[in-house]
Design a protein around this motif. Structure first.
Motif, PDB file in Angstrom:
ATOM      1  N   VAL A 195       0.432  -1.024   0.044  1.00 14.58           N
ATOM      2  CA  VAL A 195       0.244   0.348   0.202  1.00 14.58           C
ATOM      3  C   VAL A 195       0.804   0.778  -0.128  1.00 14.58           C
ATOM      4  CG1 VAL A 195      -1.958   1.049   1.035  1.00 14.58           C
ATOM      5  CG2 VAL A 195      -1.508  -1.444   1.508  1.00 14.58           C
ATOM      6  N   ALA A 196       0.826   2.271  -0.955  1.00 12.56           N
ATOM      7  CA  ALA A 196       1.117   3.619  -1.012  1.00 12.56           C
ATOM      8  C   ALA A 196       0.313   4.256  -0.484  1.00 12.56           C
ATOM      9  CB  ALA A 196       1.826   4.070  -2.238  1.00 12.56           C
ATOM     10  N   GLN A 197       1.224   5.762   0.007  1.00  6.64           N
ATOM     11  CA  GLN A 197       0.273   6.588   0.922  1.00  6.64           C
ATOM     12  C   GLN A 197       1.038   7.764  -0.620  1.00  6.64           C
ATOM     13  OE1 GLN A 197       0.982   5.866   4.770  1.00  6.64           O
ATOM     14  NE2 GLN A 197      -1.001   7.002   5.268  1.00  6.64           N
ATOM     15  N   GLY A 198      -0.207   9.279  -0.474  1.00  2.91           N
ATOM     16  CA  GLY A 198      -0.137  10.368  -1.428  1.00  2.91           C
ATOM     17  C   GLY A 198      -1.401  10.654  -2.067  1.00  2.91           C
ATOM     18  N   SER A 199      -0.769  11.058  -2.935  1.00  2.00           N
ATOM     19  CA  SER A 199      -2.197  11.946  -4.096  1.00  2.00           C
ATOM     20  C   SER A 199      -2.372  10.925  -5.060  1.00  2.00           C
ATOM     21  CB  SER A 199      -2.129  13.056  -3.889  1.00  2.00           C
ATOM     22  OG  SER A 199      -3.473  13.543  -5.082  1.00  2.00           O
ATOM     23  N   ASN A 208      -8.826   9.624  -3.242  1.00  2.00           N
ATOM     24  CA  ASN A 208      -7.829   9.751  -3.473  1.00  2.00           C
ATOM     25  C   ASN A 208      -6.411   9.478  -2.550  1.00  2.00           C
ATOM     26  OD1 ASN A 208      -9.196   9.566  -5.292  1.00  2.00           O
ATOM     27  ND2 ASN A 208      -8.085  11.279  -6.459  1.00  2.00           N
ATOM     28  N   VAL A 209      -6.273   9.005  -1.991  1.00  5.48           N
ATOM     29  CA  VAL A 209      -5.331   9.497  -0.905  1.00  5.48           C
ATOM     30  C   VAL A 209      -4.277   7.471  -0.665  1.00  5.48           C
ATOM     31  CG1 VAL A 209      -6.160  10.635   1.105  1.00  5.48           C
ATOM     32  CG2 VAL A 209      -6.816   8.681   1.108  1.00  5.48           C
ATOM     33  N   SER A 210      -4.344   7.257  -1.365  1.00  6.77           N
ATOM     34  CA  SER A 210      -3.483   5.780  -0.907  1.00  6.77           C
ATOM     35  C   SER A 210      -4.125   4.884  -2.097  1.00  6.77           C
ATOM     36  CB  SER A 210      -3.668   4.776  -0.075  1.00  6.77           C
ATOM     37  OG  SER A 210      -5.735   4.316  -0.145  1.00  6.77           O
ATOM     38  N   ALA A 211      -3.566   4.253  -2.643  1.00  2.00           N
ATOM     39  CA  ALA A 211      -3.137   2.777  -4.058  1.00  2.00           C
ATOM     40  C   ALA A 211      -2.369   1.788  -3.014  1.00  2.00           C
ATOM     41  CB  ALA A 211      -2.002   3.367  -5.224  1.00  2.00           C
ATOM     42  N   GLU A 212      -3.002   0.972  -3.823  1.00  6.86           N
ATOM     43  CA  GLU A 212      -2.794  -0.924  -3.515  1.00  6.86           C
ATOM     44  C   GLU A 212      -2.914  -1.719  -3.782  1.00  6.86           C
ATOM     45  OE1 GLU A 212      -4.470   1.046  -1.016  1.00  6.86           O
ATOM     46  OE2 GLU A 212      -6.665   1.278  -2.413  1.00  6.86           O
ATOM     47  N   ALA A 213      -1.637  -2.712  -4.170  1.00  2.00           N
ATOM     48  CA  ALA A 213      -1.898  -3.792  -4.356  1.00  2.00           C
ATOM     49  C   ALA A 213      -2.141  -4.940  -3.357  1.00  2.00           C
ATOM     50  CB  ALA A 213      -0.641  -4.470  -5.673  1.00  2.00           C
ATOM     51  N   ILE A 214      -3.573  -5.910  -3.148  1.00  3.77           N
ATOM     52  CA  ILE A 214      -3.610  -6.763  -2.708  1.00  3.77           C
ATOM     53  C   ILE A 214      -4.250  -7.680  -2.028  1.00  3.77           C
ATOM     54  CG2 ILE A 214      -5.074  -6.385  -0.473  1.00  3.77           C
ATOM     55  CD1 ILE A 214      -2.444  -4.792  -0.107  1.00  3.77           C
TER      56      ILE A 214
END
Length: 255
Positions: A62-66, A177-183
């Motif tokens: 999981v990445a945090q950002g915009s 849109n505050v995180s992006a993930e591959a889960i």
């Protein structure tokens, strides 16, 4: 857009479990969760660029950002059901770590019938998941994409590269849109057994996933290997330690 089927399956059949996912990750990362209690998950170091978190509802990165776009692929593993409660899904998505929405699409493996049943789906939480009727089988190569198009519009695309079908839908949600993930995720906290699940080609906003120094998460005894050029594998055991106690999940919040 597909038709919602199997009304007792996947995340709907275990209300109160999956809503804790975002809060658990927040608590584990020492971020104040929104209405979610403290979890038992813990953070630890993972090499120079990534951190790792002990056992959680989510496993992967999981990445945090915009962020406005994530795409990634995986291969559906051969899974063995250990109980009718076994249920898990690999997916990619935006939000859920630091927010109370998730925009996601993937494939579930459900053992409630006694044998693995695979279904393609998307979900715009807090809405219920929607299932597509297309065939999915073990060994299939899947590619998923979630794009924030602005104004609350999201485009979700799921392709089975092996079977040769693609599903696409546009949905609307007031999200951050505050995180992006591959889960990978098991809302029942009960995974079927598989040897390895390979993610590959994960990019976020046109950059490799590695560029954002995402955090690694273990779940239910499955750990991510190193993230290299947008690729990693989930497998039993591995580098990460495992919690012997499930993280606390408040029953008042459904996901």
């Amino acid at each position: 857009m597909g038709t919602r089927i199997h009304p007792t399956r996947r995340f709907r059949r275990t209300k109160g479990i999956r809503s804790a996912a975002a809060g658990l990750l927040l608590a584990a990362a020492a971020v104040t969760p929104l209405g979610v209690g403290t979890s038992a998950a813990n953070a630890a170091g993972f090499g120079p660029d990534h951190t790792r978190i002990k056992d959680s509802v989510w496993g992967g990165y999981v990445a945090q950002g915009s962020f406005t776009r994530i795409t990634g692929s995986w291969v559906e593993p051969h899974a063995t059901c250990n109980s009718s409660n076994d249920l898990f899904a690999p997916w990619v998505g935006i939000d859920g770590y630091g927010s109370q929405t998730v925009e996601q699409t993937g494939v579930q493996t459900d053992c409630s019938s006694g044998s693995p049943q695979l279904s393609a789906w998307y979900e715009m939480y807090p809405a219920e998941p929607v299932y597509w009727n297309d065939p999915v089988a073990e060994g299939d190569s899947i590619t998923a994409t979630v794009v924030s198009e602005g104004g609350g519009s999201y485009a979700l695309t799921l392709t089975d590269n092996t079977q040769g079908w693609t599903e696409h839908t546009t949905q609307y949600l007031d999200a951050q849109n505050v995180s992006a993930e591959a889960i990978i995720e098991s809302p029942t906290q009960s995974y079927p057994s598989f040897d390895r699940l390979d993610f590959s080609g994960i990019t976020v906003d046109g950059q490799t996933f590695d560029s954002y120094n995402p955090q690694g998460l273990t779940s239910g005894g499955y750990s991510p290997g190193p993230l290299q050029n947008g690729a990693f594998s989930m497998s039993p055991g591995g580098t990460f330690p495992h919690s012997t106690h499930p993280a606390t999940r408040p029953g008042t919040i459904r996901y």
